[in-house]
Design a protein around this motif. Sequence first.
Motif: not given
Length: 155
Positions: A41-52, A83-99
């Motif tokens: 779901x949206x479990x992996x879209x709220x990294x900033x909130x969890x990290x904070x 969680x920081x590793x998950x966030x990094x992986x998430x954004x790398x994957x998103x960047x690859x998808x957009x590219x």
Amino acid sequence: MTWLHDEGCRDVVEKAWGEGRNRGLQDCVTFCGERLTRWGGDRFHKFGEKILNLRKEQLRLRGRADPVSLVEFHKIDESLTRIELQEDTYWRQRAKQHWLKDADANTRFYYSIQPRVTATQNEGLLRLFEESEVKSALFSMYPDKAPGPDGMNPG
């Protein structure tokens, strides 16, 4: 990919694969993907909130030396790292998808450019030089002009 760093991912895949096994490979893969999507779901879209929140908990425990607080601080630190590793992986994957999605749109531009040199002009550019052309070009240069790339001026 982000899901792979979460402990619950393996359980969801194993359960979905077991339930979908008799449906055939393609349907089983689709079923498994649907279960992962529902689970994530949206479990992996709220990294900033969890990290904070985890950092706030760390600040609350900072300076305490009792064993319970140290164990809790260590657990929070491990969660924060995961969680920081998950966030990094998430954004790398998103960047690859957009590219991958947008790269075709960018390259289409270059394929749509019409050549500005005609076939006749290209033939003229590709033919061998004649001695008279070289002599004419060299003698038309002013001898006191700026030096060329070789450091020599025409004169």
